[in-house]
Write a protein that holds these residues in place. Sequence first.
Motif, PDB file in Angstrom:
ATOM      1  N   SER A  35     -27.529  62.216  17.892  1.00  0.00           N
ATOM      2  CA  SER A  35     -26.829  61.389  16.915  1.00  0.00           C
ATOM      3  C   SER A  35     -27.543  61.464  15.569  1.00  0.00           C
ATOM      4  CB  SER A  35     -26.760  59.934  17.389  1.00  0.00           C
ATOM      5  OG  SER A  35     -26.127  59.107  16.430  1.00  0.00           O
ATOM      6  N   GLU A  36     -26.816  61.126  14.506  1.00  0.00           N
ATOM      7  CA  GLU A  36     -27.429  61.030  13.187  1.00  0.00           C
ATOM      8  C   GLU A  36     -28.163  59.706  13.005  1.00  0.00           C
ATOM      9  OE1 GLU A  36     -24.653  61.644  10.088  1.00  0.00           O
ATOM     10  OE2 GLU A  36     -24.045  63.644  10.742  1.00  0.00           O
ATOM     11  N   MET A  37     -27.715  58.672  13.726  1.00  0.00           N
ATOM     12  CA  MET A  37     -28.323  57.353  13.565  1.00  0.00           C
ATOM     13  C   MET A  37     -28.131  56.549  14.841  1.00  0.00           C
ATOM     14  SD  MET A  37     -27.529  54.438  10.675  1.00  0.00           S
ATOM     15  CE  MET A  37     -25.839  54.260  11.242  1.00  0.00           C
ATOM     16  N   VAL A  38     -29.209  55.923  15.309  1.00  0.00           N
ATOM     17  CA  VAL A  38     -29.176  55.057  16.486  1.00  0.00           C
ATOM     18  C   VAL A  38     -29.848  53.740  16.110  1.00  0.00           C
ATOM     19  CG1 VAL A  38     -29.980  54.729  18.853  1.00  0.00           C
ATOM     20  CG2 VAL A  38     -29.161  56.969  18.125  1.00  0.00           C
ATOM     21  N   MET A  39     -29.193  52.631  16.446  1.00  0.00           N
ATOM     22  CA  MET A  39     -29.736  51.301  16.139  1.00  0.00           C
ATOM     23  C   MET A  39     -29.770  50.464  17.411  1.00  0.00           C
ATOM     24  SD  MET A  39     -27.850  50.446  12.506  1.00  0.00           S
ATOM     25  CE  MET A  39     -26.228  50.720  13.250  1.00  0.00           C
ATOM     26  N   LEU A  40     -30.807  49.617  17.516  1.00  0.00           N
ATOM     27  CA  LEU A  40     -30.981  48.731  18.662  1.00  0.00           C
ATOM     28  C   LEU A  40     -31.255  47.333  18.148  1.00  0.00           C
ATOM     29  CD1 LEU A  40     -31.038  48.923  21.766  1.00  0.00           C
ATOM     30  CD2 LEU A  40     -33.518  49.194  21.613  1.00  0.00           C
ATOM     31  N   ASN A  41     -30.539  46.356  18.688  1.00  0.00           N
ATOM     32  CA  ASN A  41     -30.666  44.980  18.213  1.00  0.00           C
ATOM     33  C   ASN A  41     -30.708  44.030  19.400  1.00  0.00           C
ATOM     34  OD1 ASN A  41     -30.626  42.880  16.134  1.00  0.00           O
ATOM     35  ND2 ASN A  41     -28.591  42.413  16.921  1.00  0.00           N
ATOM     36  N   SER A  42     -31.500  42.946  19.272  1.00  0.00           N
ATOM     37  CA  SER A  42     -31.617  41.939  20.325  1.00  0.00           C
ATOM     38  C   SER A  42     -31.530  40.554  19.698  1.00  0.00           C
ATOM     39  CB  SER A  42     -32.940  42.101  21.083  1.00  0.00           C
ATOM     40  OG  SER A  42     -33.099  41.059  22.028  1.00  0.00           O
ATOM     41  N   GLU A  43     -30.737  39.692  20.322  1.00  0.00           N
ATOM     42  CA  GLU A  43     -30.567  38.316  19.841  1.00  0.00           C
ATOM     43  C   GLU A  43     -30.643  37.353  21.018  1.00  0.00           C
ATOM     44  OE1 GLU A  43     -26.982  37.928  17.677  1.00  0.00           O
ATOM     45  OE2 GLU A  43     -27.635  39.176  15.986  1.00  0.00           O
ATOM     46  N   LEU A  44     -31.215  36.157  20.739  1.00  0.00           N
ATOM     47  CA  LEU A  44     -31.285  35.091  21.740  1.00  0.00           C
ATOM     48  C   LEU A  44     -30.296  33.988  21.377  1.00  0.00           C
ATOM     49  CD1 LEU A  44     -35.118  34.705  22.393  1.00  0.00           C
ATOM     50  CD2 LEU A  44     -33.440  35.982  23.732  1.00  0.00           C
ATOM     51  N   GLU A  45     -29.611  33.482  22.366  1.00  0.00           N
ATOM     52  CA  GLU A  45     -28.679  32.373  22.168  1.00  0.00           C
ATOM     53  C   GLU A  45     -28.977  31.311  23.224  1.00  0.00           C
ATOM     54  OE1 GLU A  45     -24.783  33.985  22.421  1.00  0.00           O
ATOM     55  OE2 GLU A  45     -25.010  35.294  20.677  1.00  0.00           O
ATOM     56  N   PRO A  46     -29.165  30.063  22.823  1.00  0.00           N
ATOM     57  CA  PRO A  46     -29.176  29.556  21.446  1.00  0.00           C
ATOM     58  C   PRO A  46     -30.497  29.884  20.742  1.00  0.00           C
ATOM     59  CG  PRO A  46     -29.641  27.794  22.982  1.00  0.00           C
ATOM     60  CD  PRO A  46     -29.339  28.996  23.823  1.00  0.00           C
ATOM     61  N   LYS A  47     -30.453  29.854  19.411  1.00  0.00           N
ATOM     62  CA  LYS A  47     -31.657  30.103  18.618  1.00  0.00           C
ATOM     63  C   LYS A  47     -32.369  28.767  18.371  1.00  0.00           C
ATOM     64  CE  LYS A  47     -29.572  34.083  16.299  1.00  0.00           C
ATOM     65  NZ  LYS A  47     -29.174  34.688  14.997  1.00  0.00           N
ATOM     66  N   PRO A  80     -30.888  28.206  31.150  1.00  0.00           N
ATOM     67  CA  PRO A  80     -30.672  29.626  30.844  1.00  0.00           C
ATOM     68  C   PRO A  80     -30.754  29.922  29.345  1.00  0.00           C
ATOM     69  CG  PRO A  80     -28.594  28.565  31.368  1.00  0.00           C
ATOM     70  CD  PRO A  80     -29.653  27.551  31.643  1.00  0.00           C
ATOM     71  N   ILE A  81     -31.267  31.116  29.054  1.00  0.00           N
ATOM     72  CA  ILE A  81     -31.308  31.667  27.692  1.00  0.00           C
ATOM     73  C   ILE A  81     -30.503  32.968  27.723  1.00  0.00           C
ATOM     74  CG2 ILE A  81     -32.779  32.437  25.808  1.00  0.00           C
ATOM     75  CD1 ILE A  81     -35.108  30.998  27.268  1.00  0.00           C
ATOM     76  N   THR A  82     -29.597  33.145  26.805  1.00  0.00           N
ATOM     77  CA  THR A  82     -28.773  34.358  26.763  1.00  0.00           C
ATOM     78  C   THR A  82     -29.395  35.363  25.798  1.00  0.00           C
ATOM     79  OG1 THR A  82     -26.767  33.092  27.229  1.00  0.00           O
ATOM     80  CG2 THR A  82     -26.486  35.300  26.298  1.00  0.00           C
ATOM     81  N   LEU A 102     -31.439  34.682  31.037  1.00  0.00           N
ATOM     82  CA  LEU A 102     -32.861  34.549  31.380  1.00  0.00           C
ATOM     83  C   LEU A 102     -33.171  33.088  31.692  1.00  0.00           C
ATOM     84  CD1 LEU A 102     -34.311  36.702  28.436  1.00  0.00           C
ATOM     85  CD2 LEU A 102     -33.426  37.501  30.643  1.00  0.00           C
ATOM     86  N   ILE A 103     -33.823  32.833  32.838  1.00  0.00           N
ATOM     87  CA  ILE A 103     -34.163  31.466  33.237  1.00  0.00           C
ATOM     88  C   ILE A 103     -35.666  31.397  33.466  1.00  0.00           C
ATOM     89  CG2 ILE A 103     -33.802  29.636  34.926  1.00  0.00           C
ATOM     90  CD1 ILE A 103     -31.070  30.745  35.477  1.00  0.00           C
ATOM     91  N   PRO A 104     -36.418  30.737  32.553  1.00  0.00           N
ATOM     92  CA  PRO A 104     -37.866  30.593  32.752  1.00  0.00           C
ATOM     93  C   PRO A 104     -38.155  29.596  33.861  1.00  0.00           C
ATOM     94  CG  PRO A 104     -37.167  29.458  30.754  1.00  0.00           C
ATOM     95  CD  PRO A 104     -35.969  30.180  31.267  1.00  0.00           C
ATOM     96  N   SER A 105     -39.187  29.892  34.666  1.00  0.00           N
ATOM     97  CA  SER A 105     -39.507  29.039  35.819  1.00  0.00           C
ATOM     98  C   SER A 105     -40.737  28.172  35.600  1.00  0.00           C
ATOM     99  CB  SER A 105     -39.708  29.909  37.067  1.00  0.00           C
ATOM    100  OG  SER A 105     -40.749  30.850  36.849  1.00  0.00           O
ATOM    101  N   GLN A 106     -41.487  28.377  34.511  1.00  0.00           N
ATOM    102  CA  GLN A 106     -42.649  27.543  34.250  1.00  0.00           C
ATOM    103  C   GLN A 106     -42.904  27.467  32.748  1.00  0.00           C
ATOM    104  OE1 GLN A 106     -45.743  29.533  36.464  1.00  0.00           O
ATOM    105  NE2 GLN A 106     -46.313  30.824  34.747  1.00  0.00           N
ATOM    106  N   ALA A 107     -43.607  26.400  32.358  1.00  0.00           N
ATOM    107  CA  ALA A 107     -43.878  26.164  30.941  1.00  0.00           C
ATOM    108  C   ALA A 107     -44.997  27.065  30.443  1.00  0.00           C
ATOM    109  CB  ALA A 107     -44.232  24.697  30.722  1.00  0.00           C
TER     110      ALA A 107
END
Length: 573
Positions: A261-273, A282-284, A338-343
């Motif tokens: 490819s000429e250009m590849v982009m990768l992005n990650s977002e958490l919801e809620p912020k 849960p965290i999306t 994503l579900i965290p199990s401990q603080a």
Amino acid sequence: MTNIIIICASALLSFNAAALSRVTASVNENPIQLNESVDLVIAVDDKVDSDAFDFSVLESNFRLLGTSVSSETRMINFKTTRITRFTTRLMPKKAGNLTIPEFSYQGISSNPISLQVTQNASSTDDNKRIYVETELSQNDVWLQQQVTYTTRLFLSVQISSGSLTQPEIEGALVEQEGKDKEYDKIINGVAYRVIERTYKVIPQRSGQFSIQSPVFQAEVVENARRQFGFNRTKTISRVGPDQTLNVKAIPNHYVGHWLPSEMVMLNSELEPKQQEYYVGEPITRVITLSALDVSEEQLPEINAQYPADIKVYPDQAEVRTNLRGDQYISQRVETQALIPSQAGSVTLPAIEITWWNTKTEKMQTTQVDAQTINVVANPSMASTPTQPAQIMTPPAPNQADTELSNSAEPDTQDDRTLTPASPAPVSAWSLNYLVILFVSLWLITLGGLLWVLFNKQKDKSDVGHVNDHSQSEKLAWSRLQKACQKNQIEQIQTQLPIWVAAIYQTPIATSHQALAQLDNPNVNEQINAMQASRFSPQGNHWQAQALLIELKKIRQTQLTKQQPNTHLAKLNP
């Protein structure tokens, strides 16, 4: 007398056999002009199969525009005659004296035909009134890099009917993009109606290929010639210039999923912020991979290794392709819960995608950096009360234990006091068991790492061949499967030869060759039903589900045959 009868009967049978095997060849017009088509008719005085002749021998001088087969049976004065006709439409590739060779059936051959192809002033004038242009967005690409092929038809005369074929590209996936564009354009003072058609082309083999132009055939209205009050028409054929496509192979030093490819982009977002997240809620995480001028099937899966204190529940990935300007952008969106199990502080892992930059011709890596989030105790979750530890009273020692204790310890009877019982010490057997367990797990892990490293080295040495074939077959099958699911007859006809060529690793150019390679009566029956449905006056609605089932069986069988031998020792019962 008996011998004479036998000889006469044999001579009569030989005469009839010769008569039934007579083969003749003819054309409907000679001479013809360049850019016009001619019909070659092969007639056999017998009932023969539809694949009795191989017309590919004509491809050096002619474009083959399709073959139709018809048969008829006549009975006159109790004498039955059968005739099978093969009609092939040919378009000369050049002017001059071209030879149509003889065709043979059961030892009987037709006469060769000398066809004169001229290019005169009238032909040049006709070409100015109707002509075809072709264009490639790029002539040099990498394997599986998407390229755009555009056909433009220019019309300045009235036509009563017409058809435009699909471009012929060996070893490539071809798919029309969107609907035709129509607009008016004035060239040298002449007003033209322009019909523009765009195709997505994804080459599946490396090398240099010639892309033959689509063929436009139409009935042109000749206003100057009228018969019985009606305008007469003339059949014309037009082709545009051929295009050359140079496809470069996967570099030997490239490792990983092939993504040009000429250009590849990768992005990650958490919801809620937010600043803090609660344990058990849960965290999306939405991860989006975007690439320019590649098909959506070419995008790799996105893998990430999360820590043990996070449970991951991935959703099904979504893929899509959008056209922006004259370029295609494909995206793969993966959503994870994503579900965290401990603080505490939890680090979400970084994600890397390796790809090939087609502009710089270098291997690159696009990544999303690791992200740390703060997880706190959830106030809505009730805390569980801590149970006091129970003091275990040791059992009363038996006589043997007492004697052993008395013999091993000094006499401290006078200084004895009551003290709380201490936990019983871990036995030596338990310690040895744990040591053996840990050593065994370590050896297993070491063996697994050595096996992975060995296979990586093997895969790296074979990447040029294995990636080429396996990824080509997967893409070809994906296209064919999608066409069957959508019941797209035109796409099924186009994608079937490409997939058969990929799965059997043999050159396949036509649907006829694909069916011959498959050699499956169920598939032949479905293809015949599909072809009949296109021209049925009753509007028979053929469905591709049965064809897809048969093709899946063939694919599973072929892939099983191609699986490498793992050299495992036989297991004893």
